[in-house]
Write a protein that holds these residues in place. Structure first.
Motif, PDB file in Angstrom:
ATOM      1  N   ARG A 178       0.843  -1.195   0.000  1.00 21.94           N
ATOM      2  CA  ARG A 178       0.000   0.000   0.000  1.00 21.94           C
ATOM      3  C   ARG A 178       0.880   1.247   0.000  1.00 21.94           C
ATOM      4  O   ARG A 178       2.049   1.215   0.445  1.00 21.94           O
ATOM      5  CB  ARG A 178      -0.904   0.013   1.233  1.00 21.94           C
ATOM      6  N   SER A 198      -8.057 -10.464  -6.981  1.00 20.51           N
ATOM      7  CA  SER A 198      -8.732  -9.203  -6.658  1.00 20.51           C
ATOM      8  C   SER A 198      -8.813  -8.998  -5.151  1.00 20.51           C
ATOM      9  O   SER A 198      -8.597  -7.881  -4.647  1.00 20.51           O
ATOM     10  CB  SER A 198     -10.133  -9.174  -7.270  1.00 20.51           C
ATOM     11  N   LYS A 229      -5.314  -8.062  -3.798  1.00 15.64           N
ATOM     12  CA  LYS A 229      -4.957  -6.656  -4.003  1.00 15.64           C
ATOM     13  C   LYS A 229      -5.697  -5.742  -3.026  1.00 15.64           C
ATOM     14  O   LYS A 229      -5.134  -4.755  -2.538  1.00 15.64           O
ATOM     15  CB  LYS A 229      -5.236  -6.260  -5.455  1.00 15.64           C
ATOM     16  N   SER A 230      -6.941  -6.081  -2.735  1.00 17.13           N
ATOM     17  CA  SER A 230      -7.702  -5.281  -1.769  1.00 17.13           C
ATOM     18  C   SER A 230      -7.102  -5.369  -0.381  1.00 17.13           C
ATOM     19  O   SER A 230      -7.005  -4.367   0.341  1.00 17.13           O
ATOM     20  CB  SER A 230      -9.164  -5.752  -1.739  1.00 17.13           C
ATOM     21  N   ALA A 255      -3.900  -3.350  -0.238  1.00 14.09           N
ATOM     22  CA  ALA A 255      -4.162  -1.911  -0.266  1.00 14.09           C
ATOM     23  C   ALA A 255      -4.643  -1.357   1.072  1.00 14.09           C
ATOM     24  O   ALA A 255      -4.564  -0.152   1.308  1.00 14.09           O
ATOM     25  CB  ALA A 255      -5.197  -1.598  -1.349  1.00 14.09           C
ATOM     26  N   ALA A 301      -1.378  -6.014 -11.733  1.00 15.91           N
ATOM     27  CA  ALA A 301      -1.689  -4.906 -10.823  1.00 15.91           C
ATOM     28  C   ALA A 301      -1.497  -3.555 -11.512  1.00 15.91           C
ATOM     29  O   ALA A 301      -1.379  -2.528 -10.844  1.00 15.91           O
ATOM     30  CB  ALA A 301      -0.796  -4.989  -9.586  1.00 15.91           C
ATOM     31  N   SER A 339      -3.446  -1.474 -13.176  1.00 19.00           N
ATOM     32  CA  SER A 339      -4.432  -0.414 -12.914  1.00 19.00           C
ATOM     33  C   SER A 339      -4.212   0.204 -11.544  1.00 19.00           C
ATOM     34  O   SER A 339      -4.194   1.437 -11.389  1.00 19.00           O
ATOM     35  CB  SER A 339      -5.854  -0.976 -13.009  1.00 19.00           C
ATOM     36  N   GLU A 340      -4.054  -0.654 -10.547  1.00 17.71           N
ATOM     37  CA  GLU A 340      -3.863  -0.160  -9.183  1.00 17.71           C
ATOM     38  C   GLU A 340      -2.550   0.618  -9.036  1.00 17.71           C
ATOM     39  O   GLU A 340      -2.485   1.617  -8.317  1.00 17.71           O
ATOM     40  CB  GLU A 340      -3.879  -1.326  -8.191  1.00 17.71           C
ATOM     41  N   GLU A 356      -2.935   4.054 -10.790  1.00 21.05           N
ATOM     42  CA  GLU A 356      -3.846   4.940 -10.045  1.00 21.05           C
ATOM     43  C   GLU A 356      -3.332   5.274  -8.652  1.00 21.05           C
ATOM     44  O   GLU A 356      -3.947   6.067  -7.931  1.00 21.05           O
ATOM     45  CB  GLU A 356      -5.224   4.284  -9.942  1.00 21.05           C
ATOM     46  N   ARG A 382      -3.146   3.278  -6.045  1.00 22.53           N
ATOM     47  CA  ARG A 382      -3.758   2.520  -4.956  1.00 22.53           C
ATOM     48  C   ARG A 382      -2.810   1.460  -4.413  1.00 22.53           C
ATOM     49  O   ARG A 382      -2.944   1.009  -3.284  1.00 22.53           O
ATOM     50  CB  ARG A 382      -5.067   1.880  -5.432  1.00 22.53           C
TER      51      ARG A 382
END
Length: 308
Positions: free
Chosen positions: A175, A230, A233-234, A237, A250, A252-253, A256, A258
């Motif tokens: 994170r 998914s 990754k949550s 984060a 990963a 996109s994250e 962005e 995240r």
């Protein structure tokens, strides 16, 4: 040394599934006395007690449970052989069945399927994501036509062939604001002091395990197993967990903000991604095109290397 009659195994599986000699005999279209005699002979040949009566009917003993697992697989292979022969004789084309690692299923595989659909709009396709061990087991059982996985961590060469498609790069994700994010000259010893999430199933043979063994460092103090990329990754984060993922899984994250890729490089984080198929398996044009699309998309998405 056991001399097992395959036909008796098919009968044995039916008895367990019906829980009754009478019901199993009807489904098999044999007489109940004949089926009972067959089961008695199977137990005598094996030298083991395989069946016993329970409150709900006939159930397998511990030995019977072991034998039933194999009996069921044999029956499935027989049915599959019948189906394949009937389809070949009638000229029918089976659905393409592909197994994929979860880390491939979020980026490379969807992109490849989109391109393949433009070439074969009417093709019938099934994609299943799972851990490497389970995928290769399914491939040997003919659950899949081929599997997309990594070459470094598997021990099931017998009966399988592989063709390397592209080189993948893993990064250590955390994170924003993680305690390790500002640390310079990170080492594996620094990383294993923190909790990790491993993207795999209940099986061993994980990527994290392979990396730790290769680097000759002890395991992290805490590892949480998570089969969903998914969810992984949550969790990363919103906690101090670390995880290994391909950059494309990963992207996109990371773009962005995240998630963040730690400034850590090591040759062991690069791996070969290959298509696995059974020995002697011949692909038709739609299947060859699908593998080509996976290779093409993999080369494109893995070309960028780790994110800063």
């Amino acid at each position: 040394m056991f001399d097992i009659d395959p036909k008796k195994l098919l009968y044995f599986a039916a008895v367990i599934e019906h829980g009754s000699l009478n019901r199993a005999a009807k489904s098999l279209k044999v007489s109940q006395p004949a089926l009972s005699t067959s089961m008695d002979r199977l137990e005598a040949e094996m030298g083991m007690h395989l069946l016993e009566r329970g409150p709900s009917g006939i159930v397998p003993t511990n030995y019977g449970e072991i034998l039933y697992c194999h009996a069921r697989l044999i029956r499935e292979e027989v049915e599959l052989a019948k189906r394949d022969l009937m389809n070949a004789r009638s000229g029918l084309t089976e659905s393409i069945r592909v197994g994929s690692l979860p880390s491939m299923a979020g980026s490379i595989i969807p992109m490849a399927l989109g391109r393949w659909r433009m070439m074969h709009p009417d093709g019938d396709l099934q994609v299943v994501e799972n851990a490497q061990f389970d995928l290769l087991t399914g491939l040997l059982r003919r659950d899949f036509d081929f599997v997309v996985g990594f070459t470094e961590v598997f021990d099931m060469l017998d009966g399988l062939r592989q063709q390397v498609l592209f080189r993948d790069h893993l990064c250590v994700i955390v994170r924003p604001g993680h305690p390790l994010h500002s640390v310079e000259n990170l080492t594996w010893q620094d990383l294993v002091q923190h909790p990790w999430i491993s993207p795999t199933s209940r099986r061993s043979h994980t990527v994290l395990e392979h990396v730790m063994n290769t680097m000759n460092v002890g395991p992290p103090q805490q590892v949480t197993v998570c089969g969903s990329v998914s969810l992984l990754k949550s969790l990363v984060a919103t906690s101090d967990y670390l995880a290994l993922l391909p950059v494309h899984a990963a992207s996109s994250e990371l773009s962005e903000g995240r998630l963040v890729a730690l400034p850590f490089e090591d040759p062991v984080l690069s791996r070969n991604i290959a298509v696995f198929f059974r020995e002697g398996y011949e692909m038709d044009l739609p299947r060859k095109d699908l593998v080509a699309c996976v290779k093409e998309c993999g080369l494109e998405l893995s070309r960028t290397g780790p994110a800063p």
